[in-house]
Design a protein around this motif. Structure first.
Motif, PDB file in Angstrom:
ATOM      1  N   LYS A 215       0.969  -1.101   0.097  1.00 23.76           N
ATOM      2  CA  LYS A 215      -0.016  -0.128   0.002  1.00 23.76           C
ATOM      3  C   LYS A 215       0.802   1.080   0.091  1.00 23.76           C
ATOM      4  O   LYS A 215       0.616   2.185  -0.591  1.00 23.76           O
ATOM      5  CB  LYS A 215      -0.900   0.036   1.391  1.00 23.76           C
ATOM      6  CG  LYS A 215      -1.669   1.399   1.541  1.00 23.76           C
ATOM      7  CD  LYS A 215      -2.277   1.452   2.884  1.00 23.76           C
ATOM      8  CE  LYS A 215      -1.425   1.477   4.031  1.00 23.76           C
ATOM      9  NZ  LYS A 215      -1.399   2.705   4.723  1.00 23.76           N
TER      10      LYS A 215
ATOM     11  N   TYR B  35       0.260  13.975   0.566  1.00 22.27           N
ATOM     12  CA  TYR B  35       1.490  14.706   0.422  1.00 22.27           C
ATOM     13  C   TYR B  35       2.406  14.269  -0.792  1.00 22.27           C
ATOM     14  O   TYR B  35       2.847  15.263  -1.103  1.00 22.27           O
ATOM     15  CB  TYR B  35       2.159  14.911   1.611  1.00 22.27           C
ATOM     16  CG  TYR B  35       2.713  13.566   2.486  1.00 22.27           C
ATOM     17  CD1 TYR B  35       3.242  12.563   1.706  1.00 22.27           C
ATOM     18  CD2 TYR B  35       2.447  13.346   3.806  1.00 22.27           C
ATOM     19  CE1 TYR B  35       3.584  11.384   2.302  1.00 22.27           C
ATOM     20  CE2 TYR B  35       3.054  12.318   4.414  1.00 22.27           C
ATOM     21  CZ  TYR B  35       3.561  11.144   3.564  1.00 22.27           C
ATOM     22  OH  TYR B  35       3.788   9.954   4.258  1.00 22.27           O
TER      23      TYR B  35
ATOM     24  N   ASN C  67       6.968  19.081   8.282  1.00 26.45           N
ATOM     25  CA  ASN C  67       8.254  19.916   8.045  1.00 26.45           C
ATOM     26  C   ASN C  67       9.156  19.722   7.341  1.00 26.45           C
ATOM     27  O   ASN C  67       9.761  20.534   6.362  1.00 26.45           O
ATOM     28  CB  ASN C  67       8.317  20.499   9.678  1.00 26.45           C
ATOM     29  CG  ASN C  67       9.164  19.431  10.320  1.00 26.45           C
ATOM     30  OD1 ASN C  67       8.283  18.382  10.394  1.00 26.45           O
ATOM     31  ND2 ASN C  67      10.447  19.620  10.793  1.00 26.45           N
ATOM     32  N   LEU C  68       9.618  18.277   7.136  1.00 33.47           N
ATOM     33  CA  LEU C  68      10.688  17.793   6.568  1.00 33.47           C
ATOM     34  C   LEU C  68      10.565  17.912   5.039  1.00 33.47           C
ATOM     35  O   LEU C  68      11.641  18.470   4.271  1.00 33.47           O
ATOM     36  CB  LEU C  68      11.369  16.619   7.106  1.00 33.47           C
ATOM     37  CG  LEU C  68      11.602  16.594   8.309  1.00 33.47           C
ATOM     38  CD1 LEU C  68      11.882  14.972   8.977  1.00 33.47           C
ATOM     39  CD2 LEU C  68      13.059  17.298   8.728  1.00 33.47           C
TER      40      LEU C  68
ATOM     41  N   SER D  81      12.664  10.118   7.531  1.00 27.95           N
ATOM     42  CA  SER D  81      11.249  10.238   7.336  1.00 27.95           C
ATOM     43  C   SER D  81      11.107   9.540   5.938  1.00 27.95           C
ATOM     44  O   SER D  81      11.607   9.775   4.824  1.00 27.95           O
ATOM     45  CB  SER D  81      10.908  11.439   7.177  1.00 27.95           C
ATOM     46  OG  SER D  81       9.533  11.712   6.635  1.00 27.95           O
ATOM     47  N   VAL D  82      10.174   8.564   5.970  1.00 30.53           N
ATOM     48  CA  VAL D  82      10.210   7.881   4.666  1.00 30.53           C
ATOM     49  C   VAL D  82       9.435   8.917   3.770  1.00 30.53           C
ATOM     50  O   VAL D  82       9.728   8.914   2.509  1.00 30.53           O
ATOM     51  CB  VAL D  82       9.031   6.639   5.006  1.00 30.53           C
ATOM     52  CG1 VAL D  82       8.470   5.994   3.760  1.00 30.53           C
ATOM     53  CG2 VAL D  82       9.558   5.567   5.889  1.00 30.53           C
ATOM     54  N   GLY D  83       8.189   9.568   4.293  1.00 28.35           N
ATOM     55  CA  GLY D  83       7.607  10.396   3.375  1.00 28.35           C
ATOM     56  C   GLY D  83       8.328  11.555   2.869  1.00 28.35           C
ATOM     57  O   GLY D  83       8.353  11.900   1.630  1.00 28.35           O
TER      58      GLY D  83
ATOM     59  N   ASP E 118       4.736  -0.241  11.852  1.00 26.70           N
ATOM     60  CA  ASP E 118       3.476  -0.666  11.645  1.00 26.70           C
ATOM     61  C   ASP E 118       3.099  -2.055  12.006  1.00 26.70           C
ATOM     62  O   ASP E 118       2.255  -2.635  11.606  1.00 26.70           O
ATOM     63  CB  ASP E 118       3.455  -0.615   9.844  1.00 26.70           C
ATOM     64  CG  ASP E 118       3.432   0.831   9.660  1.00 26.70           C
ATOM     65  OD1 ASP E 118       3.262   1.752  10.566  1.00 26.70           O
ATOM     66  OD2 ASP E 118       3.690   1.165   8.192  1.00 26.70           O
TER      67      ASP E 118
ATOM     68  N   ILE F 196       8.956   5.447  16.974  1.00 25.15           N
ATOM     69  CA  ILE F 196       8.706   6.474  15.794  1.00 25.15           C
ATOM     70  C   ILE F 196       7.531   7.455  15.978  1.00 25.15           C
ATOM     71  O   ILE F 196       7.719   8.698  15.645  1.00 25.15           O
ATOM     72  CB  ILE F 196       8.536   5.546  14.610  1.00 25.15           C
ATOM     73  CG1 ILE F 196       9.682   4.438  14.349  1.00 25.15           C
ATOM     74  CG2 ILE F 196       8.231   6.327  13.256  1.00 25.15           C
ATOM     75  CD1 ILE F 196      10.877   4.917  13.899  1.00 25.15           C
TER      76      ILE F 196
ATOM     77  N   ARG G 137      -3.387  -0.406  11.967  1.00 21.17           N
ATOM     78  CA  ARG G 137      -2.431  -1.575  12.173  1.00 21.17           C
ATOM     79  C   ARG G 137      -3.243  -2.012  13.549  1.00 21.17           C
ATOM     80  O   ARG G 137      -3.178  -3.213  13.824  1.00 21.17           O
ATOM     81  CB  ARG G 137      -1.119  -1.098  12.439  1.00 21.17           C
ATOM     82  CG  ARG G 137      -0.431  -0.618  10.849  1.00 21.17           C
ATOM     83  CD  ARG G 137      -0.681  -1.437   9.858  1.00 21.17           C
ATOM     84  NE  ARG G 137      -0.286  -0.617   8.532  1.00 21.17           N
ATOM     85  CZ  ARG G 137      -0.381  -1.156   7.406  1.00 21.17           C
ATOM     86  NH1 ARG G 137      -0.986  -2.503   7.255  1.00 21.17           N
ATOM     87  NH2 ARG G 137      -0.166  -0.645   6.445  1.00 21.17           N
TER      88      ARG G 137
HETATM   89  C1  EPZ Z   1       4.781   6.400   6.465  1.00 20.76           C
HETATM   90  O1  EPZ Z   1       4.278   7.567   7.162  1.00 20.76           O
HETATM   91  C2  EPZ Z   1       3.610   5.453   6.333  1.00 20.76           C
HETATM   92  N1  EPZ Z   1       2.662   6.182   5.704  1.00 20.76           N
HETATM   93  C3  EPZ Z   1       3.228   5.046   7.680  1.00 20.76           C
HETATM   94  O2  EPZ Z   1       2.322   4.030   7.697  1.00 20.76           O
HETATM   95  C4  EPZ Z   1       4.447   4.496   8.572  1.00 20.76           C
HETATM   96  O3  EPZ Z   1       3.786   4.193   9.999  1.00 20.76           O
HETATM   97  C5  EPZ Z   1       5.634   5.492   8.641  1.00 20.76           C
HETATM   98  O4  EPZ Z   1       5.975   5.823   7.237  1.00 20.76           O
HETATM   99  C6  EPZ Z   1       6.963   4.746   9.209  1.00 20.76           C
HETATM  100  O5  EPZ Z   1       7.230   3.564   8.412  1.00 20.76           O
HETATM  101  C7  EPZ Z   1       2.583   6.212   4.369  1.00 20.76           C
HETATM  102  O6  EPZ Z   1       3.577   5.468   3.715  1.00 20.76           O
HETATM  103  C8  EPZ Z   1       1.499   6.749   3.665  1.00 20.76           C
HETATM  104  P1  EPZ Z   1       7.367   9.306   8.581  1.00 20.76           P
HETATM  105  P2  EPZ Z   1       4.851   8.957   7.264  1.00 20.76           P
HETATM  106  O7  EPZ Z   1       7.517  10.678   7.752  1.00 20.76           O
HETATM  107  O8  EPZ Z   1       5.723   9.134   6.003  1.00 20.76           O
HETATM  108  C9  EPZ Z   1       8.510  12.543  12.025  1.00 20.76           C
HETATM  109  C10 EPZ Z   1       0.553   2.581   7.989  1.00 20.76           C
HETATM  110  O9  EPZ Z   1      -0.001   2.177   9.026  1.00 20.76           O
HETATM  111  N2  EPZ Z   1       8.542  13.583  10.779  1.00 20.76           N
HETATM  112  O10 EPZ Z   1       8.671   8.086   8.011  1.00 20.76           O
HETATM  113  O11 EPZ Z   1       4.129  10.051   7.963  1.00 20.76           O
HETATM  114  C11 EPZ Z   1       7.247  11.542  12.272  1.00 20.76           C
HETATM  115  O12 EPZ Z   1       6.411  12.473  12.990  1.00 20.76           O
HETATM  116  C12 EPZ Z   1       1.046   3.910   8.320  1.00 20.76           C
HETATM  117  O13 EPZ Z   1       0.603   2.032   6.862  1.00 20.76           O
HETATM  118  C13 EPZ Z   1       8.840  14.733  11.296  1.00 20.76           C
HETATM  119  O14 EPZ Z   1       9.114  15.059  12.510  1.00 20.76           O
HETATM  120  O15 EPZ Z   1       6.102   8.417   8.390  1.00 20.76           O
HETATM  121  C14 EPZ Z   1       7.660  10.516  12.942  1.00 20.76           C
HETATM  122  O16 EPZ Z   1       7.654  10.646  13.978  1.00 20.76           O
HETATM  123  C15 EPZ Z   1       0.732   4.623   9.351  1.00 20.76           C
HETATM  124  N3  EPZ Z   1       8.691  15.458  10.259  1.00 20.76           N
HETATM  125  C16 EPZ Z   1       8.851  10.151  11.877  1.00 20.76           C
HETATM  126  O17 EPZ Z   1       9.158  11.355  11.419  1.00 20.76           O
HETATM  127  C17 EPZ Z   1       8.330  15.407   9.035  1.00 20.76           C
HETATM  128  O18 EPZ Z   1       8.116  16.309   8.111  1.00 20.76           O
HETATM  129  C18 EPZ Z   1       8.907   9.003  10.804  1.00 20.76           C
HETATM  130  O19 EPZ Z   1       7.704   9.529  10.117  1.00 20.76           O
HETATM  131  C19 EPZ Z   1       7.820  14.015   8.843  1.00 20.76           C
HETATM  132  C20 EPZ Z   1       8.085  13.157   9.680  1.00 20.76           C
END
Ligand code: EPZ
Length: 430
Positions: free
Chosen positions: A22, A96, A125-126, A163-165, A305, A327, A371
């Motif tokens: 997904k 996003y 923010n990142l 950050s993955v996103g 997850d 996380i 999850r």
């Molecule tokens: C992705 O979320 C997934 N979502 C999440 O899947 C998953 O839990 C997460 O990655 C971690 O693997 C999608 O792919 C749509 P991150 P994302 O940016 O991209 C902080 C599921 O159940 N952060 O890796 O939002 C954040 O708060 C979902 O399928 C910042 O501070 O996760 C977190 O603590 C839920 N600033 C950490 O980084 C930012 O700009 C990691 O988040 C971005 C993130």
């Protein structure tokens, strides 16, 4: 409102086919708008978040043709509108990715601020800092992220936090920037690699995805491609946990075992048998499992997850386990629900301390997020008696045919929407 009603106590036994990832598909479908040629994408999971994203992509003008349940043809040359906003897209996180994709292609994007599962504050923010470093102006107005640039120019970006996103989003915009971008402290998740492979198959020049330094040389044009999405590591892990919790024996098929290593390692450690094949993993749980410590970490660490599903398994293991969530700040909302099923869990800050019990007992519980919802279904399958899981809307965001796949393994589970149907199910199985 629909619910799952489950009669627990049956070991799950048999084979299950895992669908496409997904979280890779959400990014890849967004990236597919970046070429004006027709792109064919296969192995897309048919789940709610994907359908919401595809509708939004269609609404801004792209041609989206559903060839079958898991294949889409898309052509982004018809896009005339850079404003992505509707009541559904506001609720998903992956909206996003359309900022990075549209900004890269058109140097302009207006996208509703992302929603998604409520697992703590989830800033972007990142992502925005990355776009700004590439030369974009970014504002947040009226609930929209508004990004625009005269030109995007490659640069050196260090992510303060993995950050993955943000990694994927910056990679998409940089794929069409002028010159070279380096992303340091990048996320290494399998879906980061999958998105890079997809973009490269369209003519992008991205190296190093899967390591913590990604190098991107911008290209002027992206072209058509045909691409198949990788299997879903988390769906696979969820069925592996279902085997562990129900003392079952499940062959989880169509997976990449390497992506499941952190999950397999924990299951082995607590006493499951885990057998790896080329594209399958078999999990057998024959006896009461042992306690352990788990900490969620970015890939290749144990995935956040999978944290609730692992906690459900440890809730039945001998001794005291700890699960540390590093996380997200609020990913223990299921603990109160699991306690209603008899679990003995105390949460202190970001650590759940779990005293294993012998059996859960069926109860009426709410799925607090995707999850955690799946984890509560697993608890219900292991429990004595009947469990009703409410708010399965969340589960359907990310699991395709969840109840059918479980039923194929011998689970007694039905999707219902009235009290009468719950009673009917209860009578049928008792
Ligand atoms: C992705 O979320 C997934 N979502 C999440 O899947 C998953 O839990 C997460 O990655 C971690 O693997 C999608 O792919 C749509 P991150 P994302 O940016 O991209 C902080 C599921 O159940 N952060 O890796 O939002 C954040 O708060 C979902 O399928 C910042 O501070 O996760 C977190 O603590 C839920 N600033 C950490 O980084 C930012 O700009 C990691 O988040 C971005 C993130």
């Amino acid at each position: 409102m629909e619910q799952y009603v489950v009669k627990g106590g049956n070991p799950l036994v048999g084979e299950v086919e895992i669908g496409g990832a997904k979280n890779a598909a959400l990014a890849i479908l967004s990236a597919a708008v970046m070429t004006d040629e027709t792109v064919t994408i296969e192995n897309i999971p048919n789940v709610r978040d994907i359908n919401v994203l595809l509708n939004a992509i269609q609404e801004i003008g792209a041609m989206v043709e559903r060839v079958d349940a898991h294949t889409v043809k898309m052509n982004g040359s018809f896009i005339r509108d850079f404003n992505v906003d509707n009541e559904y897209i506001r609720k998903i996180r992956a909206s996003y990715y359309l900022i990075g994709a549209l900004l890269g292609k058109y140097k302009k994007a207006e996208v509703a601020l992302p929603g998604g599962c409520n697992i703590g504050s989830r800033p972007i923010n990142l992502h925005l800092k990355g776009f700004q470093a590439l030369g974009a102006t970014v504002d947040i107005r009226h609930g929209l992220v508004i990004a625009s640039a005269e030109r995007l120019v490659g640069t050196h970006i260090y992510l303060d936090k993995i950050s993955v996103g943000a990694t994927i989003n910056i990679m998409m915009a940089a794929a069409k920037a002028e010159g070279k971008t380096i992303i340091e402290n990048a996320a290494k998740e399998p879906h980061v690699v999958d998105v890079a492979n997809f973009l490269n198959s369209m003519g992008a020049n991205i190296r190093g995805a899967g390591t913590d330094v990604i190098r991107i040389v911008g290209v002027e044009r992206l072209h058509k491609t045909e691409y198949s999405i990788i299997p879903d590591q988390i769906e696979a892990g969820t069925f592996m946990m279902a085997a562990a919790a129900t003392k079952g024996d499940i062959m989880v098929k169509n997976v990449i075992p390497k992506h499941l290593e952190s999950i397999s390692a924990k299951l082995l450690e607590i006493g499951c048998e885990v057998e790896e094949f080329d594209d399958a993993v078999r999990v057998v749980s024959a006896r009461r499992l042992r306690h352990t410590q788990v900490t969620t970490l970015p890939y290749p660490g144990f995935p956040t997850d999978m944290q609730p599903q692992m906690a459900v398994v440890l809730g039945l293991a001998r001794g005291t386990s700890t699960v540390t969530e590093s996380i997200f700040e609020n990913r223990f909302k299921y603990v109160d629900e699991l306690t209603r099923m008899g679990a003995s869990i105390k949460v202190e800050s970001n650590i759940a301390i779990i005293d294993g019990i012998k059996n859960y007992t069926g109860a009426r519980v709410n799925a607090p997020d995707l999850r955690a919802g799946a984890a509560l279904v697993i608890a219900g399958l292991a429990a004595e008696g009947i469990t009703v899981v409410d708010d399965i809307y969340y589960i359907e965001r990310g699991y395709e045919e969840f109840e059918h796949k479980l039923a194929g393994l011998g689970a007694l589970i039905e999707k219902v929407s009235t009290e009468k149907e719950i009673q009917k199910f209860t009578l049928k199985v008792s």
